[in-house]
Scaffold this motif. Structure first.
Motif, PDB file in Angstrom:
ATOM      1  N   PHE A  38     112.114 -53.404 -79.077  1.00  0.00           N
ATOM      2  CA  PHE A  38     111.820 -53.679 -77.683  1.00  0.00           C
ATOM      3  C   PHE A  38     112.925 -54.554 -77.116  1.00  0.00           C
ATOM      4  N   ARG A  39     113.001 -54.625 -75.793  1.00  0.00           N
ATOM      5  CA  ARG A  39     113.918 -55.560 -75.163  1.00  0.00           C
ATOM      6  C   ARG A  39     113.266 -56.160 -73.924  1.00  0.00           C
ATOM      7  N   GLN A  40     113.751 -57.345 -73.554  1.00  0.00           N
ATOM      8  CA  GLN A  40     113.172 -58.042 -72.427  1.00  0.00           C
ATOM      9  C   GLN A  40     114.253 -58.807 -71.677  1.00  0.00           C
ATOM     10  N   VAL A  41     114.274 -58.618 -70.366  1.00  0.00           N
ATOM     11  CA  VAL A  41     115.136 -59.365 -69.466  1.00  0.00           C
ATOM     12  C   VAL A  41     114.293 -60.447 -68.816  1.00  0.00           C
ATOM     13  N   SER A  42     114.875 -61.611 -68.599  1.00  0.00           N
ATOM     14  CA  SER A  42     114.148 -62.711 -67.971  1.00  0.00           C
ATOM     15  C   SER A  42     113.516 -62.266 -66.665  1.00  0.00           C
ATOM     16  N   GLY A  43     112.227 -62.559 -66.516  1.00  0.00           N
ATOM     17  CA  GLY A  43     111.511 -62.207 -65.311  1.00  0.00           C
ATOM     18  C   GLY A  43     110.936 -60.805 -65.292  1.00  0.00           C
ATOM     19  N   THR A 103     121.882 -55.531 -71.206  1.00  0.00           N
ATOM     20  CA  THR A 103     121.785 -56.955 -71.492  1.00  0.00           C
ATOM     21  C   THR A 103     120.319 -57.384 -71.528  1.00  0.00           C
ATOM     22  N   ALA A 104     119.902 -57.978 -72.642  1.00  0.00           N
ATOM     23  CA  ALA A 104     118.510 -58.380 -72.827  1.00  0.00           C
ATOM     24  C   ALA A 104     118.374 -59.075 -74.172  1.00  0.00           C
ATOM     25  N   VAL A 105     117.197 -59.641 -74.406  1.00  0.00           N
ATOM     26  CA  VAL A 105     116.825 -60.082 -75.739  1.00  0.00           C
ATOM     27  C   VAL A 105     116.121 -58.924 -76.423  1.00  0.00           C
ATOM     28  N   TYR A 106     116.578 -58.555 -77.603  1.00  0.00           N
ATOM     29  CA  TYR A 106     116.030 -57.427 -78.338  1.00  0.00           C
ATOM     30  C   TYR A 106     115.125 -57.928 -79.451  1.00  0.00           C
ATOM     31  N   GLN A 129     119.891 -61.959 -78.849  1.00  0.00           N
ATOM     32  CA  GLN A 129     120.463 -61.755 -77.524  1.00  0.00           C
ATOM     33  C   GLN A 129     121.604 -60.753 -77.575  1.00  0.00           C
ATOM     34  N   VAL A 130     121.566 -59.787 -76.666  1.00  0.00           N
ATOM     35  CA  VAL A 130     122.666 -58.850 -76.454  1.00  0.00           C
ATOM     36  C   VAL A 130     123.158 -59.022 -75.028  1.00  0.00           C
TER      37      VAL A 130
END
Length: 116
Positions: free
Chosen positions: A37-42, A91-94, A111-112
């Motif tokens: 999974f990945r997540q971008v802030s917000g 760009t995201a946290v994976y 972090q990527v």
């Protein structure tokens, strides 16, 4: 109980490549369904790719299909995410996820960052 540790994140230029690794503890890694999974802030965490316990079935988000490849090495208790042709929107946290018998585990994330 299983512990997942992601590695391989970092800074890369647009069009470059990275390979993420997720190392799992325990002796029954092959019985787990694995996913990235990945997540971008917000924003909400989103599924990127998943792979069956046997490695014979994979699925990908439309946004990464053809660029990312998920694989697993059960002998090494490790799942990988090969990321090619990276874009700034990657760009995201994976995060690595393992699922078995109705129980889900998460790694700490890596972090990527893709720069133009």
């Amino acid at each position: 109980q299983v512990q997942l540790v992601e590695s391989g994140g970092g800074l890369v230029q647009t069009g470059g490549s990275l390979r993420l690794s997720c190392a799992a503890s325990g002796r029954t890694f092959s019985s787990y369904v694995m996913a990235w999974f990945r997540q971008v802030s917000g924003k909400e965490r989103e599924l990127v790719a998943a792979i069956s316990w046997s490695g014979g079935s994979t699925s990908y988000a439309d946004s990464v299909k053809g660029r990312f490849t998920i694989s697993r090495d059960n002998a090494k208790n490790t799942v990988y995410l090969q990321m090619n042709s990276l874009k700034s929107e990657d760009t995201a946290v994976y995060y690595c996820q393992a699922s078995q018998s109705g129980v889900t585990y998460w790694g700490q994330g890596t972090q990527v960052t893709v720069s133009s």
